[in-house]
Design a protein around this motif. Structure first.
Motif, PDB file in Angstrom:
ATOM      1  N   GLU A  21       0.839  -1.204   0.000  1.00 12.23           N
ATOM      2  CA  GLU A  21       0.000   0.000   0.000  1.00 12.23           C
ATOM      3  C   GLU A  21       0.874   1.255   0.000  1.00 12.23           C
ATOM      4  O   GLU A  21       0.575   2.229  -0.693  1.00 12.23           O
ATOM      5  N   GLN A  22       1.945   1.243   0.789  1.00  7.82           N
ATOM      6  CA  GLN A  22       2.864   2.379   0.808  1.00  7.82           C
ATOM      7  C   GLN A  22       3.528   2.555  -0.558  1.00  7.82           C
ATOM      8  O   GLN A  22       3.647   3.679  -1.060  1.00  7.82           O
ATOM      9  N   LEU A  23       3.942   1.457  -1.163  1.00  6.47           N
ATOM     10  CA  LEU A  23       4.580   1.527  -2.477  1.00  6.47           C
ATOM     11  C   LEU A  23       3.604   2.053  -3.528  1.00  6.47           C
ATOM     12  O   LEU A  23       3.977   2.870  -4.380  1.00  6.47           O
ATOM     13  N   LYS A  24       2.350   1.610  -3.446  1.00  8.35           N
ATOM     14  CA  LYS A  24       1.347   2.093  -4.394  1.00  8.35           C
ATOM     15  C   LYS A  24       1.154   3.597  -4.239  1.00  8.35           C
ATOM     16  O   LYS A  24       1.048   4.323  -5.233  1.00  8.35           O
ATOM     17  N   GLN A  25       1.124   4.087  -3.000  1.00  7.65           N
ATOM     18  CA  GLN A  25       0.970   5.531  -2.769  1.00  7.65           C
ATOM     19  C   GLN A  25       2.150   6.304  -3.364  1.00  7.65           C
ATOM     20  O   GLN A  25       1.970   7.360  -3.965  1.00  7.65           O
ATOM     21  N   ILE A  26       3.342   5.775  -3.218  1.00  9.64           N
ATOM     22  CA  ILE A  26       4.531   6.428  -3.785  1.00  9.64           C
ATOM     23  C   ILE A  26       4.444   6.446  -5.316  1.00  9.64           C
ATOM     24  O   ILE A  26       4.730   7.462  -5.955  1.00  9.64           O
ATOM     25  N   ILE A  27       4.019   5.347  -5.905  1.00  6.03           N
ATOM     26  CA  ILE A  27       3.893   5.274  -7.368  1.00  6.03           C
ATOM     27  C   ILE A  27       2.788   6.211  -7.857  1.00  6.03           C
ATOM     28  O   ILE A  27       2.936   6.871  -8.894  1.00  6.03           O
ATOM     29  N   LYS A  28       1.695   6.307  -7.114  1.00  3.82           N
ATOM     30  CA  LYS A  28       0.629   7.250  -7.483  1.00  3.82           C
ATOM     31  C   LYS A  28       1.172   8.675  -7.525  1.00  3.82           C
ATOM     32  O   LYS A  28       0.808   9.453  -8.410  1.00  3.82           O
ATOM     33  N   ALA A  29       2.045   9.003  -6.585  1.00  4.84           N
ATOM     34  CA  ALA A  29       2.673  10.333  -6.595  1.00  4.84           C
ATOM     35  C   ALA A  29       3.513  10.504  -7.858  1.00  4.84           C
ATOM     36  O   ALA A  29       3.513  11.576  -8.475  1.00  4.84           O
ATOM     37  N   GLY A  30       4.222   9.453  -8.262  1.00  3.07           N
ATOM     38  CA  GLY A  30       4.998   9.512  -9.494  1.00  3.07           C
ATOM     39  C   GLY A  30       4.125   9.762 -10.705  1.00  3.07           C
ATOM     40  O   GLY A  30       4.455  10.568 -11.577  1.00  3.07           O
ATOM     41  N   MET A  31       2.989   9.099 -10.743  1.00  2.00           N
ATOM     42  CA  MET A  31       2.076   9.255 -11.875  1.00  2.00           C
ATOM     43  C   MET A  31       1.353  10.597 -11.881  1.00  2.00           C
ATOM     44  O   MET A  31       0.716  10.953 -12.876  1.00  2.00           O
ATOM     45  N   ALA A  32       1.454  11.345 -10.795  1.00  2.00           N
ATOM     46  CA  ALA A  32       0.851  12.681 -10.734  1.00  2.00           C
ATOM     47  C   ALA A  32       1.785  13.744 -11.305  1.00  2.00           C
ATOM     48  O   ALA A  32       1.422  14.914 -11.384  1.00  2.00           O
ATOM     49  N   ALA A  33       2.976  13.347 -11.709  1.00  2.00           N
ATOM     50  CA  ALA A  33       3.964  14.306 -12.232  1.00  2.00           C
ATOM     51  C   ALA A  33       3.539  14.833 -13.605  1.00  2.00           C
ATOM     52  O   ALA A  33       2.812  14.163 -14.347  1.00  2.00           O
ATOM     53  N   PRO A  34       4.031  16.016 -13.950  1.00  2.00           N
ATOM     54  CA  PRO A  34       3.775  16.518 -15.304  1.00  2.00           C
ATOM     55  C   PRO A  34       4.568  15.713 -16.322  1.00  2.00           C
ATOM     56  O   PRO A  34       5.575  15.093 -15.979  1.00  2.00           O
ATOM     57  N   SER A  35       4.084  15.707 -17.549  1.00  2.00           N
ATOM     58  CA  SER A  35       4.840  15.073 -18.633  1.00  2.00           C
ATOM     59  C   SER A  35       4.603  15.846 -19.923  1.00  2.00           C
ATOM     60  O   SER A  35       3.532  16.416 -20.128  1.00  2.00           O
ATOM     61  N   ALA A  36       5.623  15.863 -20.769  1.00  2.00           N
ATOM     62  CA  ALA A  36       5.550  16.606 -22.027  1.00  2.00           C
ATOM     63  C   ALA A  36       4.385  16.098 -22.865  1.00  2.00           C
ATOM     64  O   ALA A  36       4.259  14.899 -23.107  1.00  2.00           O
ATOM     65  N   LYS A  37       3.541  17.023 -23.280  1.00  2.00           N
ATOM     66  CA  LYS A  37       2.365  16.703 -24.099  1.00  2.00           C
ATOM     67  C   LYS A  37       1.493  15.634 -23.445  1.00  2.00           C
ATOM     68  O   LYS A  37       0.806  14.873 -24.119  1.00  2.00           O
ATOM     69  N   ASN A  38       1.573  15.539 -22.107  1.00  2.00           N
ATOM     70  CA  ASN A  38       0.794  14.574 -21.326  1.00  2.00           C
ATOM     71  C   ASN A  38       0.977  13.140 -21.832  1.00  2.00           C
ATOM     72  O   ASN A  38       0.063  12.328 -21.779  1.00  2.00           O
ATOM     73  N   SER A  39       2.192  12.827 -22.283  1.00  2.00           N
ATOM     74  CA  SER A  39       2.433  11.506 -22.856  1.00  2.00           C
ATOM     75  C   SER A  39       2.523  10.398 -21.818  1.00  2.00           C
ATOM     76  O   SER A  39       2.283   9.243 -22.130  1.00  2.00           O
ATOM     77  N   GLN A  40       2.903  10.732 -20.585  1.00  2.00           N
ATOM     78  CA  GLN A  40       2.913   9.768 -19.487  1.00  2.00           C
ATOM     79  C   GLN A  40       3.551   8.431 -19.882  1.00  2.00           C
ATOM     80  O   GLN A  40       2.978   7.372 -19.703  1.00  2.00           O
ATOM     81  N   GLU A  41       4.794   8.498 -20.342  1.00  2.00           N
ATOM     82  CA  GLU A  41       5.482   7.300 -20.820  1.00  2.00           C
ATOM     83  C   GLU A  41       5.904   6.363 -19.709  1.00  2.00           C
ATOM     84  O   GLU A  41       6.371   5.258 -19.958  1.00  2.00           O
ATOM     85  N   TRP A  42       5.784   6.809 -18.468  1.00  2.00           N
ATOM     86  CA  TRP A  42       6.397   6.067 -17.370  1.00  2.00           C
ATOM     87  C   TRP A  42       5.842   4.665 -17.158  1.00  2.00           C
ATOM     88  O   TRP A  42       4.680   4.375 -17.405  1.00  2.00           O
TER      89      TRP A  42
END
Length: 174
Positions: A21-42
């Protein structure tokens, strides 16, 4: 600002296991980051396998936090999702995701360390092999995470001599 000033590179952790659950919360924070042209390649890979840690330790001289980490998260990019292929925006996008993750770990009272993978070819090759990354999935960095063994002081790295106004060398009078 409190979380930013509290974030430190933590290289030694207790043996307390970080929950999924803690790891998922950390990853959710990562996915909240901006990305160029909203491509979200991560792409994120949660790693708990000590053999993978050992392999990475063989190519990264400063990855010793993996000796005590109970979890790590590999941040990669799926290059097929790039909106402008070949421009390298994925590096900035994944770096923003990594920074969000480091800050979230800090906000949760955890320690973390960003270990660079890209652009070191030996590190890239190692991670691709041990994590089974297919063609087009490029690793940026590996983050160890855990409960720190000690408390860290806040840090303020503001440097007045590195801030200019309009042009380089023109002192900013605030």
């Amino acid at each position: 600002m409190e979380t930013i000033f509290n974030r430190r590179s933590v290289r030694k952790y207790t043996d307390k296991v970080i929950s999924d659950e803690q790891l998922k919360q950390i990853i959710k924070a990562g996915m909240a980051a901006p990305s160029a042209k909203n491509s979200q390649e991560w792409v994120f890979i949660v790693i708990r396998d000590k053999e993978i840690y050992k392999a990475f330790l063989g190519v990264h001289p400063n990855a010793f936090s993996l000796n005590t980490a109970t979890a790590a998260i590999l941040v990669c990019a799926d290059l097929s999702k790039e909106r402008e292929p070949g421009q390298g925006w994925w590096i900035q996008d994944c770096a923003a995701a990594m920074e969000n993750m480091l800050l979230e770990a800090t906000a949760m009272g955890l320690g973390s360390l960003w270990m660079g993978v890209h652009p070191k070819e030996d590190r890239i090759a190692c991670i691709k092999e041990v994590c089974g990354l297919p063609e087009g999935i490029e690793p940026l960095g590996l983050m160890s995470v855990g409960e720190p063994t000690k408390d860290y002081d806040k840090i303020d790295r503001y440097m007045e001599d590195r801030v200019f106004f309009n042009t380089y060398g023109t002192k900013w009078e605030k």
